[in-house]
Design an enzyme around this catalytic site. Structure first.
Site, short mmCIF file in Angstrom:
data_model
loop_
_atom_site.label_atom_id
_atom_site.label_comp_id
_atom_site.label_asym_id
_atom_site.label_seq_id
_atom_site.Cartn_x
_atom_site.Cartn_y
_atom_site.Cartn_z
N CYS A 42 0.87 -1.20 0.08
CA CYS A 42 0.11 0.01 0.01
C CYS A 42 0.79 1.35 -0.17
O CYS A 42 0.46 2.21 -0.18
CB CYS A 42 -1.10 0.06 1.26
SG CYS A 42 -1.59 -1.57 1.33
N GLY A 241 -7.06 -3.20 -12.23
CA GLY A 241 -7.50 -4.44 -11.47
C GLY A 241 -6.78 -5.53 -11.46
O GLY A 241 -5.76 -5.55 -12.14
#
Ligand code: FAD
Length: 552
Positions: A42, A241
């Site tokens: 992240c 994605g």
């Protein structure tokens, strides 16, 4: 007991550490084909943007730490290529030496994650077309940024948005190309538009309803779009994605679900009794729609890893004691100082799941009381069941206090809570942090008023074809600056004196954000008028109109 774990990042590292904390005598080995384990995926966009300066800061734990503190063996550059479920063995290839070997297990935990999707379009293999999943990916992109001027990001989801910001921070011209007609697909369009506007204010060019048809080497990279346009680029990032990594699971004959993820039960156990699976690779139960889904997020992966470990090694001498509650997709992204967060279902998700009986409230309160300087507006949307008031989802966008509001609603949703619970929630308050009637409470109160018939909410979708008279209760000055077509201005403070001017049919009331229109709605309803409130007022209308959902 011999516990083998495939994948040593979010889900795998959590499973390994938890297993050790519960079972000192277990032999635990983690395999990862990458160079690193337990790294902060992240944080990668912020490493590229030089917000996180050191690569080492991305490493939450090293193989050495796992060995020393937890007595867990971590084998990096070790790809697990096959599972024999009947023999309870895995085949491992040491990617440094090429040597292949077998390992046996009592329990196997899979946390192989998901691969960035790379569609089969011409030129996708060209140098300069990147994806972002690992530290080496981020190092490559960081190198490509040096000397680059123009970037194209394909996909306006969370990673695309974060990368747009970080590449702008590095001084690049950025174009964001998105197939859908909005950015941030988990959000409803009138909320997503706020993020899009922030991107555009910061120089990001956004191309919606557009796909990439190919990449070409035209002396530099050329990105061909479905619109017929060609964008020159020094680097391209694919952020469209991810797909669950199931190749390994298939070798072991594990059941794969209709969405392409590994099938697990509530205890994270796969179709084989000795194999558990967690994280981005598995299909998860959506608490709101009752469907099984793919929801690739770090929080669920970490919690599932912990739960799988508890079920693998047992807790208090008991096995399979930990049940995973399912997911609701709570997520947040930062976009040039704006936070966009969501939990539960969006309107689109509800409709797709056949749930049509829902109400929606819009609110634009500040994140703390108005009398204390520095309050920042939060655009909040709450969706709830029109029968029992159960909360179905919420979205919030603003510069401050967004995560706190979404987290409170997320927790309430996880406990099956209702808008009555939001109205009654007891939340921390001092002037610089919130309000005695927090935006959460107010959203709940509006919804409760609506459910109890005190505050009918008009349907924005019918603004263009409604037979209702729209009465704008703001001041004449506000009305003059902008108003809905056909609206009549009667300021709320003059309403009691001017009742005779009102029609005897349906009335829709509007103001700046919904508050004065609420007072007006209550006044008129008690005087026998059929009055409703346009929730969120002109502020919501602007967002709806900008996203094409309301008449201008
Ligand atoms: P991963 O963390 O991907 O770990 C899987 C590991 O398994 C990998 O290291 C892989 O090399 C290894 N592996 C796979 N197959 C094999 C094999 N056969 N043999 C050996 N090793 C194997 N989520 C959020 O909630 N918030 C965020 O802000 C956020 N930001 C993100 C930003 C980026 C750039 C990325 C890429 C993801 C982000 N995510 C975020 C998503 C989050 O990182 C994932 O949901 C989470 O890491 C999934 O954990 P996992 O254990 O399933 O898989």
């Amino acid at each position: 007991m011999r516990v083998l774990i495939v994948g040593g990042v979010a889900g795998g590292a959590s499973a390994a550490a938890r297993a050790r904390r519960l079972c000192e005598s277990c032999e635990i080995v983690v395999f990862d084909r990458g160079e690193y384990v337990s790294f902060a995926n992240c944080g990668l966009p912020y490493f590229i943007g030089d917000v996180i300066m050191e690569e080492a800061d991305l490493l939450l734990a090293t193989p050495e730490l796992f060995a020393k503190r937890f007595n867990i063996e971590v084998r990096t550059r070790s790809e697990v290529t096959a599972i024999s479920a009947s023999k309870r063995t895995i085949t491992v290839t040491n990617l440094r030496t090429g040597v292949e070997y077998l390992e046996s297990y009592d329990a196997l935990v899979l946390s192989p994650g998901a691969q960035p999707f790379r569609p089969d379009i011409p030129g996708i293999e060209l140098a300069g077309v990147f994806q972002l999943r690992t530290i080496p990916d981020s190092v490559q992109i960081k190198a490509a940024v040096q000397g680059a001027r123009r970037a194209v990001i394909v996909g306006a989801g969370f990673i695309g948005m974060e990368m747009a910001e970080n590449l702008r921070l590095q001084g690049l011209e950025v174009t964001l190309v998105e197939l859908a007609d909005q950015v941030l697909p988990p959000f409803d369009p009138e909320m997503a538009i706020l993020a899009q506007e922030r991107l555009e204010e910061n120089g990001v060019v956004v191309r919606l309803s557009t796909s990439v048809t190919g990449f070409r080497d035209d002396g530099g990279l050329a990105v061909d779009l479905s619109s017929g346009e060609t964008l020159p680029a020094d680097l391209v990032l694919l952020a469209i994605g991810v797909r669950p990594e199931t190749k390994l699971a298939k070798t072991g004959g594990l059941e794969i679900g209709p969405r392409g993820g590994i099938v697990v039960d509530d205890f994270m156990r796969t179709s084989d009794p000795n194999i558990w699976a967690v994280g981005d690779a598995v299909e998860v139960h959506d608490l709101l729609t009752d469907n099984w889904k793919l929801i690739p997020l770090a929080g669920p992966a970490n919690r599932q890893g912990r739960i799988a470990a508890q079920n693998v090694v047992g807790r208090d001498g008991d096995h399979e004691v930990s049940r995973f509650r399912g997911v609701q997709g709570t997520a947040i992204a930062g976009i040039f100082g704006l936070a966009a967060a969501a939990t539960g279902a969006s309107e689109r998700t509800l409709l797709r799941a056949g749930i049509e009986k829902f109400g929606k409230v819009y609110l634009h309160n500040d994140h703390h009381v108005g009398y204390y300087p520095g309050g920042k507006a939060i655009a909040l949307k709450v969706l709830y069941h029109l029968g029992d008031g159960r909360i179905l989802g919420a979205q919030a966008v603003g510069e401050a206090g967004v995560a706190r509001r979404i987290d409170v609603i997320a927790t309430t949703i996880q406990h099956g809570g209702t808008v009555y619970d939001l109205a009654e929630a007891e939340l921390a308050y001092a002037p610089q942090y919130g309000a005695a009637k927090d935006p959460i409470n107010v959203a709940g109160m509006i919804a409760v008023n609506n459910l109890e018939g005190n505050l009918p909410l008009a349907d924005w979708a019918h603004l263009a074809d409604t037979e209702a008279s729209v009465i704008d209760v703001r001041s004449p000055k506000e009305f003059a600056s902008e108003h809905l077509q056909g609206a009549v201005n009667i300021p709320v403070d003059e309403l009691r004196q001017r009742l005779h001017e009102l029609p005897d049919h349906k009335i829709w009331l509007i103001c700046g954000v919904g508050k004065r229109a609420y007072y007006a709605t209550r006044l008129l309803r008690q005087r026998g008028f059929d009055a409703s409130n346009l929730s969120g007022g002109m502020k919501t209308w602007r967002a709806l109109a900008a996203s094409g959902l309301a008449a201008r």
